[in-house]
Enzyme design. Structure first.
Site, PDB file in Angstrom:
ATOM      1  N   HIS A  41      -4.187   1.668   7.741  1.00 34.56           N
ATOM      2  CA  HIS A  41      -2.803   2.151   7.795  1.00 34.56           C
ATOM      3  C   HIS A  41      -2.617   3.310   6.807  1.00 34.56           C
ATOM      4  O   HIS A  41      -2.070   4.359   7.162  1.00 34.56           O
ATOM      5  CB  HIS A  41      -1.854   0.990   7.485  1.00 34.56           C
ATOM      6  CG  HIS A  41      -0.410   1.354   7.387  1.00 34.56           C
ATOM      7  ND1 HIS A  41       0.553   0.868   8.255  1.00 34.56           N
ATOM      8  CD2 HIS A  41       0.267   2.162   6.524  1.00 34.56           C
ATOM      9  CE1 HIS A  41       1.736   1.369   7.920  1.00 34.56           C
ATOM     10  NE2 HIS A  41       1.585   2.154   6.867  1.00 34.56           N
ATOM     11  N   GLU A  42      -3.085   3.107   5.562  1.00 32.57           N
ATOM     12  CA  GLU A  42      -2.897   4.151   4.535  1.00 32.57           C
ATOM     13  C   GLU A  42      -3.723   5.396   4.846  1.00 32.57           C
ATOM     14  O   GLU A  42      -3.280   6.519   4.609  1.00 32.57           O
ATOM     15  CB  GLU A  42      -3.260   3.621   3.142  1.00 32.57           C
ATOM     16  CG  GLU A  42      -2.476   2.407   2.671  1.00 32.57           C
ATOM     17  CD  GLU A  42      -0.983   2.508   2.833  1.00 32.57           C
ATOM     18  OE1 GLU A  42      -0.446   3.633   2.832  1.00 32.57           O
ATOM     19  OE2 GLU A  42      -0.329   1.464   3.005  1.00 32.57           O
TER      20      GLU A  42
ATOM     21  N   CYS B 101       6.188  -0.173   7.119  1.00 34.16           N
ATOM     22  CA  CYS B 101       5.783   0.981   6.311  1.00 34.16           C
ATOM     23  C   CYS B 101       6.952   1.394   5.427  1.00 34.16           C
ATOM     24  O   CYS B 101       8.091   1.425   5.893  1.00 34.16           O
ATOM     25  CB  CYS B 101       5.397   2.128   7.240  1.00 34.16           C
ATOM     26  SG  CYS B 101       4.913   3.627   6.377  1.00 34.16           S
ATOM     27  N   LEU B 102       6.651   1.720   4.181  1.00 33.48           N
ATOM     28  CA  LEU B 102       7.727   2.142   3.274  1.00 33.48           C
ATOM     29  C   LEU B 102       8.393   3.436   3.756  1.00 33.48           C
ATOM     30  O   LEU B 102       9.530   3.712   3.394  1.00 33.48           O
ATOM     31  CB  LEU B 102       7.178   2.330   1.855  1.00 33.48           C
ATOM     32  CG  LEU B 102       6.683   1.055   1.168  1.00 33.48           C
ATOM     33  CD1 LEU B 102       6.042   1.372  -0.179  1.00 33.48           C
ATOM     34  CD2 LEU B 102       7.817   0.050   0.994  1.00 33.48           C
TER      35      LEU B 102
ATOM     36  N   HIS C 101      -1.974   7.710   7.087  1.00 28.72           N
ATOM     37  CA  HIS C 101      -1.008   8.586   6.403  1.00 28.72           C
ATOM     38  C   HIS C 101      -1.678   9.877   5.940  1.00 28.72           C
ATOM     39  O   HIS C 101      -1.084  10.957   5.997  1.00 28.72           O
ATOM     40  CB  HIS C 101      -0.426   7.885   5.164  1.00 28.72           C
ATOM     41  CG  HIS C 101       0.688   6.926   5.455  1.00 28.72           C
ATOM     42  ND1 HIS C 101       1.882   7.318   6.039  1.00 28.72           N
ATOM     43  CD2 HIS C 101       0.804   5.596   5.226  1.00 28.72           C
ATOM     44  CE1 HIS C 101       2.673   6.267   6.151  1.00 28.72           C
ATOM     45  NE2 HIS C 101       2.050   5.204   5.674  1.00 28.72           N
TER      46      HIS C 101
ATOM     47  N   GLN D  25       2.888   9.956   1.308  1.00 31.95           N
ATOM     48  CA  GLN D  25       4.242   9.400   1.338  1.00 31.95           C
ATOM     49  C   GLN D  25       5.096   9.826   0.149  1.00 31.95           C
ATOM     50  O   GLN D  25       6.315   9.733   0.193  1.00 31.95           O
ATOM     51  CB  GLN D  25       4.175   7.858   1.365  1.00 31.95           C
ATOM     52  CG  GLN D  25       3.593   7.309   2.652  1.00 31.95           C
ATOM     53  CD  GLN D  25       3.461   5.803   2.579  1.00 31.95           C
ATOM     54  OE1 GLN D  25       2.469   5.289   2.094  1.00 31.95           O
ATOM     55  NE2 GLN D  25       4.471   5.095   3.056  1.00 31.95           N
TER      56      GLN D  25
ATOM     57  N   GLY E 182       0.835  -1.191   0.000  1.00 29.45           N
ATOM     58  CA  GLY E 182       0.000   0.000   0.000  1.00 29.45           C
ATOM     59  C   GLY E 182       0.871   1.244   0.000  1.00 29.45           C
ATOM     60  O   GLY E 182       2.020   1.199   0.442  1.00 29.45           O
TER      61      GLY E 182
HETATM   62 NI    NI Z   1       2.847   3.234   5.529  1.00 32.27          NI
END
Ligand code: NI
Length: 176
Positions: free
Chosen positions: A133-134, A91-92, A137, A51, A46
Site C-alpha cells: 500500500h505504502e 488510508c490517511l 503511494h 502523503q 503506515g
Molecule cells: Ni495510504
C-alpha cells in the site's frame, strides 16, 4: 519533532512519482521522526513520504499490536511476490473510506535503513499489505485507484461532502 500535514485525495500532489533517497543525513532522520509522529498521531499503521508532500522514496510503518515498533524503509524494492490476499484497506489520505484490495500474500523486500545499510526481508500478511500500500503511494497510486471509476467517483463525492460538513461546522463554531 513535528506533526506534518497529510495530503488528501484528490490532491494532485498525491499522484507524484517519488525519486530515490541519495543523501542520508540529519534532515532525513528528522523527516523519518516527523513522519513517525504524524503516523501515530493520525492512528495510521503506515505513512509514505508522498502523503506529507515529500517526493522521496521512503515510508514508515508500525504493524505491531502495541504500536511500539516503528520501522522505516528507504528506497524499497519488491524482489519477489507470491500468493494472494484481500484486506479491507483504508488510508490517511482518503479518510473514512474503506475498500477491499487484492495484494500479494508473500513478498521479499529490499530497502535501506536510516543508517544507510541495505537489508532484505520476507514479509506476509498485514506487514506485506502495508508495504505494498505504502509503496503504491511512492509511485503516485492510491488504493481507490483499484476501484471502478464509478466507485472512485462515489468516494470523491463522499469526501467532498465530508469536507463541506466540516467547514460548515467550523463556520458555526468558534474554532481557535
Ligand atoms: Ni495510504
Amino acid at each position: 519533532m513535528a506533526k506534518l500535514n497529510i495530503l488528501e485525495f484528490p490532491d494532485p500532489r498525491l499522484t507524484t512519482v517519488a525519486s530515490a533517497v541519495v543523501v542520508f543525513d540529519e534532515a532525513l532522520k528528522l523527516l523519518v521522526a516527523d513522519m513517525t509522529e504524524t503516523m501515530y498521531s493520525a492512528h495510521g499503521i503506515g505513512l509514505a513520504a508522498t502523503q506529507v508532500n515529500v517526493h522521496k522514496r521512503l515510508l514508515v510503518l508500525d504493524v505491531s499490536e502495541e504500536q511500539n515498533q516503528p520501522r522505516v524503509y528507504i528506497n524499497p524494492d519488491i524482489l519477489s511476490r507470491s500468493g494472494e490476499q484481500s484486506h479491507e484497506e483504508g488510508c490517511l489520505s482518503v479518510p473514512g473510506i474503506y475498500a477491499s484490495v487484492k495484494r500479494a500474500e508473500n513478498i521479499t523486500v529490499r530497502a535501506v535503513g536510516i543508517d544507510g545499510i541495505s537489508f532484505e526481508e520476507q514479509l506476509e500478511g498485514l506487514h506485506a499489505v502495508c508495504i505494498q500500500h505504502e509503496m503504491d503511494h511512492l509511485i503516485g497510486r492510491l488504493f481507490v485507484d483499484y476501484l471502478s471509476p464509478l466507485k472512485r467517483n462515489m468516494v470523491r463525492k463522499k469526501l467532498e461532502k465530508q469536507r463541506k460538513v466540516a467547514s460548515q461546522e467550523a463556520e458555526d463554531h468558534l474554532v481557535i
